[in-house]
Design an enzyme around this catalytic site. Sequence first.
Site, PDB file in Angstrom:
ATOM      1  N   ASP A  98      40.198  -1.464  37.517  1.00 14.37           N
ATOM      2  CA  ASP A  98      40.042  -2.298  38.477  1.00 14.37           C
ATOM      3  C   ASP A  98      41.080  -2.745  39.287  1.00 14.37           C
ATOM      4  O   ASP A  98      42.192  -3.580  38.387  1.00 14.37           O
ATOM      5  CB  ASP A  98      39.184  -3.353  37.923  1.00 14.37           C
ATOM      6  CG  ASP A  98      39.059  -4.577  38.680  1.00 14.37           C
ATOM      7  OD1 ASP A  98      39.078  -4.509  39.990  1.00 14.37           O
ATOM      8  OD2 ASP A  98      38.574  -5.978  38.163  1.00 14.37           O
ATOM      9  N   LYS A 117      46.530  -6.904  47.476  1.00 13.79           N
ATOM     10  CA  LYS A 117      45.497  -6.071  47.646  1.00 13.79           C
ATOM     11  C   LYS A 117      45.044  -6.355  49.155  1.00 13.79           C
ATOM     12  O   LYS A 117      44.587  -5.567  50.152  1.00 13.79           O
ATOM     13  CB  LYS A 117      44.297  -6.359  46.898  1.00 13.79           C
ATOM     14  CG  LYS A 117      43.104  -5.461  46.978  1.00 13.79           C
ATOM     15  CD  LYS A 117      42.345  -5.766  45.717  1.00 13.79           C
ATOM     16  CE  LYS A 117      40.699  -5.300  45.886  1.00 13.79           C
ATOM     17  NZ  LYS A 117      40.404  -5.263  44.551  1.00 13.79           N
ATOM     18  N   GLU A 173      33.591  -1.770  44.012  1.00 12.67           N
ATOM     19  CA  GLU A 173      33.493  -2.711  42.982  1.00 12.67           C
ATOM     20  C   GLU A 173      32.092  -3.383  42.479  1.00 12.67           C
ATOM     21  O   GLU A 173      31.856  -3.307  41.255  1.00 12.67           O
ATOM     22  CB  GLU A 173      34.484  -4.047  43.058  1.00 12.67           C
ATOM     23  CG  GLU A 173      35.979  -3.609  43.301  1.00 12.67           C
ATOM     24  CD  GLU A 173      36.637  -4.717  43.962  1.00 12.67           C
ATOM     25  OE1 GLU A 173      36.102  -5.625  44.117  1.00 12.67           O
ATOM     26  OE2 GLU A 173      38.031  -4.266  43.958  1.00 12.67           O
ATOM     27  N   ASP A 222      29.925 -10.157  44.224  1.00 10.61           N
ATOM     28  CA  ASP A 222      31.169 -10.032  44.001  1.00 10.61           C
ATOM     29  C   ASP A 222      32.314 -11.074  44.707  1.00 10.61           C
ATOM     30  O   ASP A 222      32.751 -10.569  45.846  1.00 10.61           O
ATOM     31  CB  ASP A 222      31.603  -8.632  43.802  1.00 10.61           C
ATOM     32  CG  ASP A 222      32.861  -8.306  43.348  1.00 10.61           C
ATOM     33  OD1 ASP A 222      33.641  -9.044  42.945  1.00 10.61           O
ATOM     34  OD2 ASP A 222      33.419  -6.938  43.456  1.00 10.61           O
TER      35      ASP A 222
END
Length: 522
Positions: free
Chosen positions: A10, A73, A152, A174
């Site tokens: 992850d 990210k 994810e 999420d």
Amino acid sequence: MSETPTIGIDLGTTNSAIAHAEAGDIEILPGDTGDRTTPSVVAFDEATEQALVGRQAKKQAVSHPDRTVFAIKRFMGSDEVILLGPRDCAFTPEELAGLILKKLKHDGEAYLQESIDDVVITVPAYFNDRQRQATKHAGAMAGLTVERIISEPTAACLAYGLQWADDATVLVYDLGGGTFDSSLIDITDGLFEVVATNGDTRLGGNDWDALVVEWLEDRIEREYDVSVTDSPQLESRLFDAVKTAKHELSSRRSTTISIPFLEHDEGTTDVEIPIDRQRFDELTSDLLETTIDRVERLFVETGYRPQDIDEILLVGGATRMGQVRRRLTDRFGVTPSKRINPDEAVAIGAAAQAAILDGELEHGGERHPRQNAQHLPSPSDTVVMLDVTPQPFGVVLIDQETYEPYYHVVIERNTPIPARESYVTTTAREYQSEIEIQVYQGDNSRIEENELLDSFELGPLLERPAGEPTIEVTFILDENGILNVHARDVDHDVGDEIEIQPVFGFTDDELTVMQQNLPPIR
């Protein structure tokens, strides 16, 4: 995949995690400090020309903000260049993400006492083709073969569904440090089918922090006559203090934001400003409602109703904010599940997907579980995961009557992947010898509002009157959500094909050089 350990990663905005699957057991691999997650923070030490990654980098951020980068990210898939240090050493987002992956690889290998080569890496469901390609590039720079890219929310649902094997319709909410995703997923007899997904790659818990920091700066200026907006060092201290307060408000109704010895032109000041949960919720309510709006769109697009939901699965550390659980319960009538750790679910699901590719979850085998491993029962039937593309793909076509360009969607959003769709076009000019194919991702009717992925020319074509050639273009979207485009002149067997590469993309040779030139990790 190879005979090396079965690994899932992850790669998070705030924290990252690595997990290992073996014979149905999945465990989070701790880092060299014993922590189960690694801060996604990179710093560069010019004196030693080494990189600091994780907790070491985070610790020195207050004193050296110019040498430290957070939330890399958010820049994945962009042509952004990040400058670190007094000498402005330049790094691409892929290189910095590669350093984080390299750190995870190093720590995982040290723990397992085995080499790690092949991995499954997760990305936000709403990552586009360019961002997914960038993630694969980052893996290559870390010396990893990325066997699969998965979303994810899908990974988290996989971790949930394999542990509790009941059939269910799951809403995955999420909310990580820098991105938000929501997905509707049906689980039936080992089939994990993503129905639809929606999200925002520039919305996350960091935005909650930023709003509270703005409020805090205003309070400090009014109550202490101190301005901190022009100092990166002081800003960094404020963000740390706000994050601490946010975490405390997850379990308490009120707390105090304490910043001892806050430096300014006249000396230092001990700052103490109270904040309660109600004030925090008021400051950030618009952000929360933005996520709820994204979830609402899932129901509009799919025809599902809130009463069709069996479970709401919370993923990402930011979902620990009390406002999230309360708002979801009030709006959808389902109390979110606490069955899985929101910080670890995605990595566990990534390792589960790696195990599916390896056949681990199908065949079981001799078990040698470690003490902290999580057992995922091997289902009697094959586990199948069907994901969807979060954003549509299309091309620019010319209207044969007006000769004006327009955007034509070839693969619709929420189409199950892998997918294959074709369309037929033709020439717009007399005796045209080539035709340009421009490939975009996005769902805006205005061409320029979508993202150009790549373009190529098909030719030379046999010169014929306008509108006579039959040009067939085929879009092929693979399991990673990465696109290939084929085009051919049907009548005269002239063809070409490309794998869509981002305009910023790197060749294999360039990736090899960049991998070799990455600074060592201290």
